[in-house]
Every structure is written in C-alpha cells, then in structure tokens.
Design a protein around this motif. Structure first.
Motif, PDB file in Angstrom:
ATOM      1  N   LEU A   1      72.810 -19.870 -28.821  1.00  0.00           N
ATOM      2  CA  LEU A   1      71.440 -19.428 -29.069  1.00  0.00           C
ATOM      3  C   LEU A   1      70.598 -20.549 -29.672  1.00  0.00           C
ATOM      4  CD1 LEU A   1      71.998 -15.821 -30.514  1.00  0.00           C
ATOM      5  CD2 LEU A   1      71.035 -16.422 -28.273  1.00  0.00           C
ATOM      6  N   GLU A   2      71.241 -21.415 -30.446  1.00  0.00           N
ATOM      7  CA  GLU A   2      70.526 -22.504 -31.119  1.00  0.00           C
ATOM      8  C   GLU A   2      70.407 -23.750 -30.241  1.00  0.00           C
ATOM      9  OE1 GLU A   2      72.558 -23.088 -34.781  1.00  0.00           O
ATOM     10  OE2 GLU A   2      72.025 -21.123 -35.577  1.00  0.00           O
ATOM     11  N   GLY A   3      70.869 -23.643 -28.979  1.00  0.00           N
ATOM     12  CA  GLY A   3      70.694 -24.749 -28.039  1.00  0.00           C
ATOM     13  C   GLY A   3      71.813 -25.767 -28.017  1.00  0.00           C
ATOM     14  N   VAL A   4      72.939 -25.451 -28.651  1.00  0.00           N
ATOM     15  CA  VAL A   4      74.075 -26.372 -28.642  1.00  0.00           C
ATOM     16  C   VAL A   4      74.776 -26.296 -27.284  1.00  0.00           C
ATOM     17  CG1 VAL A   4      76.323 -26.912 -29.659  1.00  0.00           C
ATOM     18  CG2 VAL A   4      74.415 -26.220 -31.129  1.00  0.00           C
ATOM     19  N   LYS A   5      74.907 -27.423 -26.612  1.00  0.00           N
ATOM     20  CA  LYS A   5      75.585 -27.460 -25.314  1.00  0.00           C
ATOM     21  C   LYS A   5      77.092 -27.570 -25.524  1.00  0.00           C
ATOM     22  CE  LYS A   5      71.899 -29.455 -22.465  1.00  0.00           C
ATOM     23  NZ  LYS A   5      70.842 -29.132 -23.408  1.00  0.00           N
ATOM     24  N   ASP A   6      77.850 -26.722 -24.806  1.00  0.00           N
ATOM     25  CA  ASP A   6      79.300 -26.849 -24.901  1.00  0.00           C
ATOM     26  C   ASP A   6      79.765 -28.038 -24.064  1.00  0.00           C
ATOM     27  OD1 ASP A   6      79.402 -26.030 -22.229  1.00  0.00           O
ATOM     28  OD2 ASP A   6      79.847 -23.941 -22.731  1.00  0.00           O
ATOM     29  N   LEU A   7      81.073 -28.299 -24.068  1.00  0.00           N
ATOM     30  CA  LEU A   7      81.605 -29.482 -23.394  1.00  0.00           C
ATOM     31  C   LEU A   7      81.316 -29.466 -21.899  1.00  0.00           C
ATOM     32  CD1 LEU A   7      84.986 -29.736 -25.322  1.00  0.00           C
ATOM     33  CD2 LEU A   7      83.187 -31.457 -25.326  1.00  0.00           C
ATOM     34  N   ARG A   8      81.454 -28.308 -21.262  1.00  0.00           N
ATOM     35  CA  ARG A   8      81.216 -28.240 -19.830  1.00  0.00           C
ATOM     36  C   ARG A   8      79.746 -28.552 -19.506  1.00  0.00           C
ATOM     37  NH1 ARG A   8      83.410 -25.843 -15.260  1.00  0.00           N
ATOM     38  NH2 ARG A   8      85.342 -26.706 -16.097  1.00  0.00           N
ATOM     39  N   GLN A   9      78.820 -27.956 -20.279  1.00  0.00           N
ATOM     40  CA  GLN A   9      77.400 -28.213 -20.036  1.00  0.00           C
ATOM     41  C   GLN A   9      77.045 -29.686 -20.239  1.00  0.00           C
ATOM     42  OE1 GLN A   9      75.946 -25.370 -22.878  1.00  0.00           O
ATOM     43  NE2 GLN A   9      75.487 -23.827 -21.314  1.00  0.00           N
ATOM     44  N   SER A  10      77.642 -30.303 -21.267  1.00  0.00           N
ATOM     45  CA  SER A  10      77.387 -31.730 -21.496  1.00  0.00           C
ATOM     46  C   SER A  10      77.946 -32.566 -20.349  1.00  0.00           C
ATOM     47  CB  SER A  10      78.019 -32.176 -22.822  1.00  0.00           C
ATOM     48  OG  SER A  10      77.392 -31.531 -23.916  1.00  0.00           O
ATOM     49  N   GLY A  11      79.112 -32.157 -19.837  1.00  0.00           N
ATOM     50  CA  GLY A  11      79.703 -32.862 -18.708  1.00  0.00           C
ATOM     51  C   GLY A  11      78.847 -32.758 -17.456  1.00  0.00           C
ATOM     52  N   LEU A  12      78.251 -31.586 -17.233  1.00  0.00           N
ATOM     53  CA  LEU A  12      77.414 -31.398 -16.054  1.00  0.00           C
ATOM     54  C   LEU A  12      76.170 -32.283 -16.111  1.00  0.00           C
ATOM     55  CD1 LEU A  12      77.660 -27.517 -15.558  1.00  0.00           C
ATOM     56  CD2 LEU A  12      78.962 -29.324 -14.416  1.00  0.00           C
ATOM     57  N   LEU A  13      75.695 -32.587 -17.322  1.00  0.00           N
ATOM     58  CA  LEU A  13      74.570 -33.521 -17.447  1.00  0.00           C
ATOM     59  C   LEU A  13      74.959 -34.912 -16.949  1.00  0.00           C
ATOM     60  CD1 LEU A  13      73.070 -32.579 -20.951  1.00  0.00           C
ATOM     61  CD2 LEU A  13      72.135 -32.047 -18.699  1.00  0.00           C
ATOM     62  N   LYS A  14      76.222 -35.299 -17.198  1.00  0.00           N
ATOM     63  CA  LYS A  14      76.710 -36.596 -16.705  1.00  0.00           C
ATOM     64  C   LYS A  14      76.802 -36.585 -15.182  1.00  0.00           C
ATOM     65  CE  LYS A  14      77.513 -37.659 -21.044  1.00  0.00           C
ATOM     66  NZ  LYS A  14      76.553 -38.445 -21.811  1.00  0.00           N
ATOM     67  N   VAL A  15      77.156 -35.428 -14.609  1.00  0.00           N
ATOM     68  CA  VAL A  15      77.204 -35.307 -13.149  1.00  0.00           C
ATOM     69  C   VAL A  15      75.796 -35.459 -12.575  1.00  0.00           C
ATOM     70  CG1 VAL A  15      77.762 -33.782 -11.212  1.00  0.00           C
ATOM     71  CG2 VAL A  15      79.275 -33.872 -13.204  1.00  0.00           C
ATOM     72  N   LYS A  16      74.817 -34.794 -13.190  1.00  0.00           N
ATOM     73  CA  LYS A  16      73.433 -34.893 -12.719  1.00  0.00           C
ATOM     74  C   LYS A  16      72.919 -36.324 -12.801  1.00  0.00           C
ATOM     75  CE  LYS A  16      70.332 -31.776 -13.626  1.00  0.00           C
ATOM     76  NZ  LYS A  16      69.429 -30.824 -14.306  1.00  0.00           N
ATOM     77  N   ALA A  17      73.390 -37.064 -13.813  1.00  0.00           N
ATOM     78  CA  ALA A  17      72.934 -38.443 -13.983  1.00  0.00           C
ATOM     79  C   ALA A  17      73.680 -39.406 -13.062  1.00  0.00           C
ATOM     80  CB  ALA A  17      73.109 -38.875 -15.439  1.00  0.00           C
ATOM     81  N   GLY A  18      74.672 -38.898 -12.301  1.00  0.00           N
ATOM     82  CA  GLY A  18      75.417 -39.751 -11.377  1.00  0.00           C
ATOM     83  C   GLY A  18      76.433 -40.639 -12.061  1.00  0.00           C
ATOM     84  N   LEU A  19      76.798 -40.316 -13.321  1.00  0.00           N
ATOM     85  CA  LEU A  19      77.725 -41.164 -14.078  1.00  0.00           C
ATOM     86  C   LEU A  19      79.184 -40.846 -13.789  1.00  0.00           C
ATOM     87  CD1 LEU A  19      75.871 -41.141 -17.519  1.00  0.00           C
ATOM     88  CD2 LEU A  19      75.855 -42.938 -15.786  1.00  0.00           C
TER      89      LEU A  19
END
Length: 573
Positions: A543-561
């Motif tokens: 609720l406070e906007g903390v991204k879990d590990l999977r969500q943080s990992g998906l950001l790396k996928v979106k960035a092409g890393l």
C-alpha cells in the motif's frame, strides 16, 4: 509489442564477404547467429555450412586484408615454442603462437579481423601481435595438438618429486632469492596454480573449486553465479595442489581430517592486490578446496553501480545517514549482501566517524574501519564483540550476521542508544525479516523502535550488451510473470540472451542487483506491535508503494538489462 528485428552483429570478415558477393547478407547473418549459439568462430561455422572451403576463405582473407598466408602443413609443431600463448587462450580463441621476434608475436589465425581475440592476446602477452592467415581446419588440428602437448607436460608432474611444502616453508623464511625462492618459481605445479588464479581474476570469477573424485580431478569457476568446468588436471597432482594452497593460506598441511579455513593474497600490481578466502573440506577422494575471490574494489563501486532504483537508493541513503537505528540487509547466501553493506560503510567512512565491524570472517579490507574477526573457539562471538564495541565510543556498528537472540538483543539495544547498526539476516524478503526477529524472541516493541529499514536482495545475470536481441514474449506470459496491463503498452521491448565471444557463449556478462527496500513506517510499526504476520506487513508495504523483488526485477526487464527468464529464476519464491 514491438516486433523482433534482426540484430545479428556481423564480424568484419562476414561483412567483407557480403560486400564481395561471396555470401548473401541473410546467409552471413544466419551463419553468424549459429556461430554465436554454438560458441565457435564465424569462419569455423562458415566452413561447416560448406558454402566455402577452408582454403578459399584463407586465400580471400589474405588477399583482401593484406595479411601473409601460411600453409600449416609446412609447420612442425614440435619446433613451435609452447610458452608463447596460454593453452586456454589458444583453445578459446582458436589461435596459435608461431614465433616471436623482439616485441612482436606472430600468431596463426583463420580470422585476423577478430579484434577481441587480438586485444586479448596483446593483453595477456604485452606484445605487438602480427596475424598470419591460415586454413581453419588445419589450425583446429594444430591447436588441439598444442593443447594435448600442454596436458602431456602437466602429466610429467606426476613423476616429479617436488616437495612443495618444503619449498614453501623455505620461502616463508625469506632465504636468498637465488636459492629456494627460485626453485619455487620453477615448480610446475606452482606455475599452474598461479595461472589458474590469474585466469580466474581476469574472467571476473567469484569462486574457484578444486574437486577430487575417484577417477578424475577437476577445477571449476563460478562466473555470474553459475559454475563452469575449466580444467581437468591429472588426478595424481591433487595432493600437491591442495598442499600448495594450504601452505600459502596459512593452514595446517598435516591435518586432512577436518575442515579448515584460511586466507591468502595475490599481488597483481603495485596498486592492486586480490584477497582469497580459502576453505578445505575432506571428501571421500581427497580435500576439496574452494577459494572465494575478494576484490576490495567491489566495495568502492558506489551505490549507483549496485542497481538500486532511484526511490530505493534515496530511501537507503536516508536511513544509513541517520544518527541511530538499525538497517538490515537480507537474502540467501551469494545474493550480494556483503557488497551492499561494505558500500554503505564506504559512504559512512569519514574521519569524523568511528566505525567498527564484527565479521565471520572479514571479507574486504576497508582502511579507516576497525574490523574484527569473530573467533567462537576463543570466545570472541558476535555478542562479545558487540559488547566491546559499545565500550569504544562507536558511531556505526556492523554485525556480519544476526544468528541468535543474544546478538539480536545487543544489536537492538545499541540502535536504541544512539548508534547506527548495520547487519544481515538470511530470510527470503523484507517482511519475513521482522517476523524472524520475533521468532528469535525479540520483543515487538524493541523491533518497532529500532529497525528503520530492511533491504531484501538478489543477484540476476546481466544480458551481454554485445549479443542480446529483442524477442517476442506472449502477452499472457508477461501477465503471469507479474506485469500489469498498463505495462504492456508497446513502449518497451523485452530482450533475450544469445551468446557470443564476449560472454563466452552464455548470453550474460556480469550481474545486477534486484532489491526490495522497505522503510519501517508508523503503520508497519503498529502492525509489529500487534504481533502482525509477514503477510500483514507485506500488504501494508505494498500500500505504501514498496516494490517486492519480482516487481523490481520486472523493471530491469523493461529496461533491457536482463531477461524475464532470469528474473523468474532468481525471484521464484
């Protein structure tokens, strides 16, 4: 979703063949792509397709690029010096050192346009490299023979009665350089071990495994979190290698029945030295030895290099720069917790701050930080070290790991009495860290009033920038992985791994961190005080906007890393 396009990077030779009409561009791209997947050179793959034979390729290359052409049938391998190039380099790059003249080294190659191979030869030999064009099939046979010749030389060690332990003990006494020290340098096993260590350092390896079995002996490197077999020395030298490693690591060479731990240092240059943490373990067929490579420069990368998202970095920096409180880093073994802690300590390490650490053992030397190795046999436990720290006017305390209630209790009291405490726990994510402390017996009130931030982390392999390519992933698969509908707006492209010479055919080179950074807010503190579960805490963090590990990992996928496949593997709870 953006459609996948051909991004196969053609070598200089491949492009030239296309320009001269020897190959169609589509053919060249297909051959190059297959070569990358198979882990072979473009010329070898071209010959396999039978579109050109080895002699035609060699003559074309020589005429087009102006390099001399030599028939290897006229070369006597017995008269080629075997120390011109390392055997591993010859095998991996498919090259053969022919002779040297002054500072120039003449190297047989089927593709003299391979700049990476030329650069690596130049780096490892410190010589000017002059390519000589040869036929690829003949080159392959000679490289194989040269490798066998090197193995035969190593086999001869079995018959040599070199007393490694005596030589090393004499060296430790620092006798005259013309005596024992010269003998040590000439010992083939010593030279072989030095080469294994230097190859590991140059390949950015994290661990080296020396493993004896009944029928064979092997050496494996862990690169980017994955183990690869790199050599199979003769079985008969396993004891000499183990003894050599144990002596220079200050371990008891006579004791082979119990595990031992040691450390050693390899000086690379005046400005760089690499530490090794060494562990021996008696197995059925001899001592297995694992060496962890500890590069001090990893603690000086800076917070930006670790892969935190901007909001995560801001939250972490705000927490560690507070005057008191506890910051916890959690994750499984090998997830990069130590580097994260050392990076934070490096930021806090200023002349006006007194920093003390208790570790088991201290992995990286940080000048300006008072580091203590825990020694439980002598009574120097984490708890005992913490008590001593509190009598030494500390500002920042780092505890290698909170393992028991006593250590947790003292750490929390230190955080409550005006000290910044950094430590680690082995839990899967940030919310379960809080419940783990409760299960240890720490009172909820003490947790809520001392812990200010928890970081959970994993290490994922980074896609190789030289060969990664766009791929199409079904929409349903992306949704199952955790992407939201809003994420699938076509503004980004997923990438996949291929494999090339730069990444040794794996498709990945280096690693990056995936993080869950959870500040302990008033709302989370209230849940802790009410003995809430990890699920309750995770729901509030979300609720406070903390991204879990999977969500943080998906950001790396979106960035092409990195690839979706890699993120799913490392965040599969």
């Amino acid at each position: 979703m953006v459609a996948a396009t051909s991004t196969t990077s053609l070598s200089a030779l491949a492009r030239t063949l296309v320009q001269h009409g020897k190959l169609l561009e589509q053919e060249a791209e297909a051959i190059q792509s297959q070569a990358n997947v198979s882990g072979v050179g473009f010329v070898s793959q071209l010959i396999l397709t039978r579109k050109m034979n080895a002699l035609d390729v060699a003559e074309f290359t020589s005429q087009t690029f102006g390099f001399p052409l030599v028939d290897l049938n006229a070369v006597d391998i017995e008269h080629i010096p075997h120390d011109l190039l390392p055997g591993k380099l010859m095998q991996e790059r498919r090259v053969l050192g022919l002779f040297k003249r002054g500072t120039r080294l003449f190297v047989a190659m089927s593709d003299p346009t391979n700049a990476q191979a030329l650069d690596e030869i130049k780096f490892q030999t410190s010589m000017v490299v002059d390519p000589i064009v040869v036929e690829d099939d003949k080159l392959g046979k000679l490289v194989e023979k040269a490798g066998e010749s090197a193995t035969d030389k190593l086999d001869e060690l079995v018959g040599e009665d070199v007393d490694m332990d005596l030589l090393e003990s004499e060296a430790e006494q620092k006798q005259d350089e013309g005596g024992a020290a010269a003998d040590i340098d000439d010992a083939p096993v010593v030279k072989y071990l030095q080469k294994v260590l230097l190859d590991a350092i140059n390949s950015n390896v994290s661990d080296i495994h020396f493993e004896p079995f009944e029928k064979f002996y092997r050496i494996r490197y862990r690169m980017d979190g994955v183990l690869y077999e790199v050599a199979k020395p003769p079985l008969a030298i396993k004891d000499k290698i183990a003894s050599r490693i144990k002596v220079i690591s200050k371990m008891d060479i006579a004791e082979k029945r119990i595990p031992q731990d040691g450390r050693m240092k390899l000086v690379i240059s005046k400005s760089r030295a690499i530490d090794f943490r060494v562990s021996s373990l008696p197995t059925l067929w001899g001592e297995k030895i694992v060496m962890r490579i500890l590069d001090p420069t990893s603690a000086q990368l800076g917070i930006e290099a670790l892969g935190y998202e901007p909001a995560q970095k801001e939250a972490l920096m705000h927490a560690v720069q507070r005057p008191y409180g506890m910051v916890l880093v959690t994750g499984p073994t090998g997830s990069g917790k130590t580097v994260s802690l050392y990076t934070c300590l490096n930021i806090l390490n200023v002349p006006g701050t007194n920093i003390s650490t208790a570790e088991d053992p201290a992995e990286i030397n940080l000048p300006g930080v008072n580091q203590v190795n825990v020694n439980e046999k002598a009574g120097l436990t984490f708890a005992a070290a913490l008590r001593a720290f509190l009598r030494q006017d500390p500002d920042v305390i780092m505890v290698g790991e909170i393992r028991d209630l006593e250590t947790a209790d003292i750490s929390i009291k230190a955080a409550q009495t005006g000290h910044m405490v950094l430590s680690t726990l082995h839990t899967n994510d940030a919310p379960t860290t809080l419940t783990r402390l409760m299960n240890m017996g720490v009172a909820p009130f003490n947790i809520a009033s001392s812990v200010i931030l928890i970081t959970a982390q994993r290490l994922a392999r980074r896609l190789c920038g030289s060969c990664k390519k766009p791929i199409d992933i079904p929409r349903e698969a992306l949704l199952r992985a955790g992407f939201a509908e809003d994420d699938l707006d076509g503004s980004w492209q997923p990438y996949g791994h291929i494999g090339c010479e730069v990444c040794k055919g794996t498709g990945y080179k280096g690693r990056l961190g995936i993080y869950q950074v959870m500040p302990i807010t008033d709302a989370i503190s209230r849940i802790i005080m009410k003995n809430g579960t990890a699920v309750d805490i995770a729901d509030q963090a979300k609720l406070e906007g903390v991204k879990d590990l999977r969500q943080s990992g998906l950001l790396k996928v979106k960035a092409g890393l990195t690839s979706l496949e890699e993120v799913e593997a490392v965040t599969n709870e």
